[in-house]
Write a protein that holds these residues in place. Sequence first.
Motif, PDB file in Angstrom:
ATOM      1  N   THR A 306      -7.191  17.419   4.242  1.00 18.63           N
ATOM      2  CA  THR A 306      -7.115  16.227   3.393  1.00 18.63           C
ATOM      3  C   THR A 306      -7.755  15.046   4.100  1.00 18.63           C
ATOM      4  N   LEU A 307      -8.520  14.294   3.337  1.00 23.53           N
ATOM      5  CA  LEU A 307      -9.166  13.083   3.853  1.00 23.53           C
ATOM      6  C   LEU A 307      -8.302  11.883   3.473  1.00 23.53           C
ATOM      7  N   LEU A 308      -7.872  11.117   4.481  1.00 22.53           N
ATOM      8  CA  LEU A 308      -7.021   9.942   4.259  1.00 22.53           C
ATOM      9  C   LEU A 308      -7.820   8.683   4.524  1.00 22.53           C
ATOM     10  N   LEU A 309      -7.976   7.849   3.498  1.00 22.03           N
ATOM     11  CA  LEU A 309      -8.700   6.585   3.612  1.00 22.03           C
ATOM     12  C   LEU A 309      -7.722   5.449   3.343  1.00 22.03           C
ATOM     13  N   VAL A 310      -7.734   4.440   4.195  1.00 27.17           N
ATOM     14  CA  VAL A 310      -6.841   3.298   4.027  1.00 27.17           C
ATOM     15  C   VAL A 310      -7.614   2.012   4.266  1.00 27.17           C
ATOM     16  N   THR A 311      -7.099   0.912   3.727  1.00 28.22           N
ATOM     17  CA  THR A 311      -7.654  -0.397   4.033  1.00 28.22           C
ATOM     18  C   THR A 311      -6.846  -1.029   5.164  1.00 28.22           C
ATOM     19  N   ASP A 312      -7.307  -2.186   5.631  1.00 33.21           N
ATOM     20  CA  ASP A 312      -6.684  -2.780   6.818  1.00 33.21           C
ATOM     21  C   ASP A 312      -5.290  -3.330   6.555  1.00 33.21           C
ATOM     22  N   GLY A 313      -4.838  -3.302   5.298  1.00 35.12           N
ATOM     23  CA  GLY A 313      -3.442  -3.643   5.050  1.00 35.12           C
ATOM     24  C   GLY A 313      -2.501  -2.667   5.719  1.00 35.12           C
ATOM     25  N   VAL A 314      -2.969  -1.424   5.955  1.00 33.37           N
ATOM     26  CA  VAL A 314      -2.178  -0.420   6.667  1.00 33.37           C
ATOM     27  C   VAL A 314      -2.345  -0.580   8.170  1.00 33.37           C
ATOM     28  N   THR A 315      -3.568  -0.562   8.630  1.00 31.62           N
ATOM     29  CA  THR A 315      -3.815  -0.562  10.075  1.00 31.62           C
ATOM     30  C   THR A 315      -3.446  -1.878  10.746  1.00 31.62           C
ATOM     31  N   GLU A 316      -3.405  -2.965   9.979  1.00 32.69           N
ATOM     32  CA  GLU A 316      -3.060  -4.265  10.561  1.00 32.69           C
ATOM     33  C   GLU A 316      -1.659  -4.723  10.183  1.00 32.69           C
ATOM     34  N   ALA A 317      -0.863  -3.851   9.587  1.00 36.78           N
ATOM     35  CA  ALA A 317       0.533  -4.196   9.294  1.00 36.78           C
ATOM     36  C   ALA A 317       1.295  -4.350  10.611  1.00 36.78           C
ATOM     37  N   LEU A 363       3.733  -7.704   3.499  1.00 40.05           N
ATOM     38  CA  LEU A 363       2.349  -7.311   3.726  1.00 40.05           C
ATOM     39  C   LEU A 363       1.484  -8.545   3.889  1.00 40.05           C
ATOM     40  N   GLY A 364       0.669  -8.538   4.942  1.00 46.07           N
ATOM     41  CA  GLY A 364      -0.216  -9.668   5.178  1.00 46.07           C
ATOM     42  C   GLY A 364      -1.526  -9.560   4.440  1.00 46.07           C
ATOM     43  N   ASP A 365      -1.832  -8.389   3.885  1.00 50.55           N
ATOM     44  CA  ASP A 365      -3.091  -8.183   3.189  1.00 50.55           C
ATOM     45  C   ASP A 365      -2.887  -7.107   2.127  1.00 50.55           C
ATOM     46  N   ASP A 366      -3.803  -7.077   1.158  1.00 47.71           N
ATOM     47  CA  ASP A 366      -3.752  -6.010   0.166  1.00 47.71           C
ATOM     48  C   ASP A 366      -3.860  -4.663   0.868  1.00 47.71           C
ATOM     49  N   THR A 367      -3.154  -3.686   0.358  1.00 44.02           N
ATOM     50  CA  THR A 367      -3.022  -2.398   1.031  1.00 44.02           C
ATOM     51  C   THR A 367      -3.343  -1.272   0.051  1.00 44.02           C
ATOM     52  N   THR A 368      -4.299  -0.427   0.431  1.00 46.30           N
ATOM     53  CA  THR A 368      -4.646   0.727  -0.377  1.00 46.30           C
ATOM     54  C   THR A 368      -4.599   1.979   0.490  1.00 46.30           C
ATOM     55  N   ILE A 369      -3.975   3.011  -0.031  1.00 46.34           N
ATOM     56  CA  ILE A 369      -3.877   4.307   0.633  1.00 46.34           C
ATOM     57  C   ILE A 369      -4.415   5.339  -0.337  1.00 46.34           C
ATOM     58  N   PHE A 370      -5.421   6.093   0.089  1.00 44.06           N
ATOM     59  CA  PHE A 370      -6.127   7.004  -0.806  1.00 44.06           C
ATOM     60  C   PHE A 370      -6.337   8.328  -0.083  1.00 44.06           C
ATOM     61  N   ALA A 371      -5.865   9.407  -0.663  1.00 38.15           N
ATOM     62  CA  ALA A 371      -5.985  10.730  -0.048  1.00 38.15           C
ATOM     63  C   ALA A 371      -6.667  11.676  -1.024  1.00 38.15           C
ATOM     64  N   VAL A 372      -7.668  12.424  -0.529  1.00 34.60           N
ATOM     65  CA  VAL A 372      -8.394  13.371  -1.371  1.00 34.60           C
ATOM     66  C   VAL A 372      -8.647  14.657  -0.590  1.00 34.60           C
ATOM     67  N   ARG A 373      -8.751  15.762  -1.306  1.00 29.11           N
ATOM     68  CA  ARG A 373      -9.172  17.030  -0.714  1.00 29.11           C
ATOM     69  C   ARG A 373      -9.733  17.905  -1.831  1.00 29.11           C
ATOM     70  N   ARG A 374     -10.543  18.858  -1.435  1.00 31.62           N
ATOM     71  CA  ARG A 374     -11.055  19.785  -2.434  1.00 31.62           C
ATOM     72  C   ARG A 374      -9.882  20.511  -3.091  1.00 31.62           C
ATOM     73  N   ARG A 375      -9.976  20.671  -4.389  1.00 33.41           N
ATOM     74  CA  ARG A 375      -8.879  21.288  -5.118  1.00 33.41           C
ATOM     75  C   ARG A 375      -8.717  22.738  -4.695  1.00 33.41           C
ATOM     76  N   GLN A 376      -7.467  23.094  -4.418  1.00 32.76           N
ATOM     77  CA  GLN A 376      -7.177  24.448  -3.988  1.00 32.76           C
ATOM     78  C   GLN A 376      -7.052  25.367  -5.199  1.00 32.76           C
ATOM     79  N   PRO A 377      -7.570  26.597  -5.101  1.00 32.37           N
ATOM     80  CA  PRO A 377      -7.427  27.527  -6.225  1.00 32.37           C
ATOM     81  C   PRO A 377      -5.976  27.899  -6.451  1.00 32.37           C
TER      82      PRO A 377
END
Length: 389
Positions: A306-317, A363-377
Amino acid sequence: MPGAGRQPDAADREQLRVGGRSVAWVPPLILLLAIAVLDWNTSGEFRIISWIVLVPGIAAAICGVWGTAVFAVLAVLTYVTVDTSWPHQYQTGLPDFILVAAGGALATLACAVRVRGERHMLHMRDVVETTRRAVLRPLPPGWGGLDHAAAYLAADSEARVGGDFYDIQPGPSGTRVLLGDVQGKGLGAVDVAAALLGTFRESAYHEPSLATVAARLETRMLRHVEYCAAAGQLDGDRFATGVLVGFTEDDLDTVEVINFGHDPPLVIGPGGVRSLPPGDGLPLGLSELVPGPPPVLRVPLGPGETLLLVTDGVTEARDADGEFFPLLDRVSEALAGDPGAIEPRRLVRLVRDGTLRHSGGHLGDDTTIFAVRRRQPDPGLTSRSATGD
């Protein structure tokens, strides 16, 4: 009782409810009865009947306009009934009658102002929610052949929308994923996010090369800044960090990644957690500072990872001691204790809850957490195909 099919107004939605029914009338009614009973059982030298002016005041805070008006009338009637039952020498008389009547009228007026303000606030929330859904469109399950989950937390809890953006766009050349964070806040940041997402949705579908999609995004950012400057709407430097990911159909074990000055995504798999290379790209809108476009990185992404993408609202919390949220460590610990945490929905929930706990909900900034992966059969479909059923 509200009519069938009628949309509840601000007063209806803000009232105290139990089992779907309003109980906002209960506290002022109890107070009204308590004051009447207490006054009946006190001595003539010390009476509390004038406190009945509090009843419409309490109703004004939690009831609707008509409910408050009813309690204002009940307060006057109760006052007259209780006061006239006393001997003449103990009656409080006209001065307190005027106090109770005037208090009821002012409480009803105050309630009308409150309800009007609530209706305006709820209308603005509806507008903001519509704007948010227009910018961050809902993604169908399995969209683009990806399992995905996302959480968006605005730093402004009233606005509920900011400069973070994300999307998935399938196309003839594969599925592309974009996550970004516009510098700054307010409607200007939302405007930039909408412009970039519009460009992404078109170019990610039509362009065969991920590098071309990146170039289109950079051009759109420069054009938008130029327009805002000409229109006098530019309130400072404007740029956007982001990560552009390409899932190709011809190679299921790798993805293409272009990083525009953003925190590198994490890859979470059965073997643990690793961070992708940061890349050398600058944020969108700053291409004039470098001689060439950001590089396209081809990185391995195995089955089930799984690929986890976040904005700095997470890393700078930060917590109360000023320590940043340890994203990689928290995800690694959770995966070690529960391998099922790799599933996108559970992973997003884990990071969201961990960020809120770490920051105490501030939260000091807007926060987005997004996770994606290829769909499993589907394992059931696979087993049936293998047996020829």
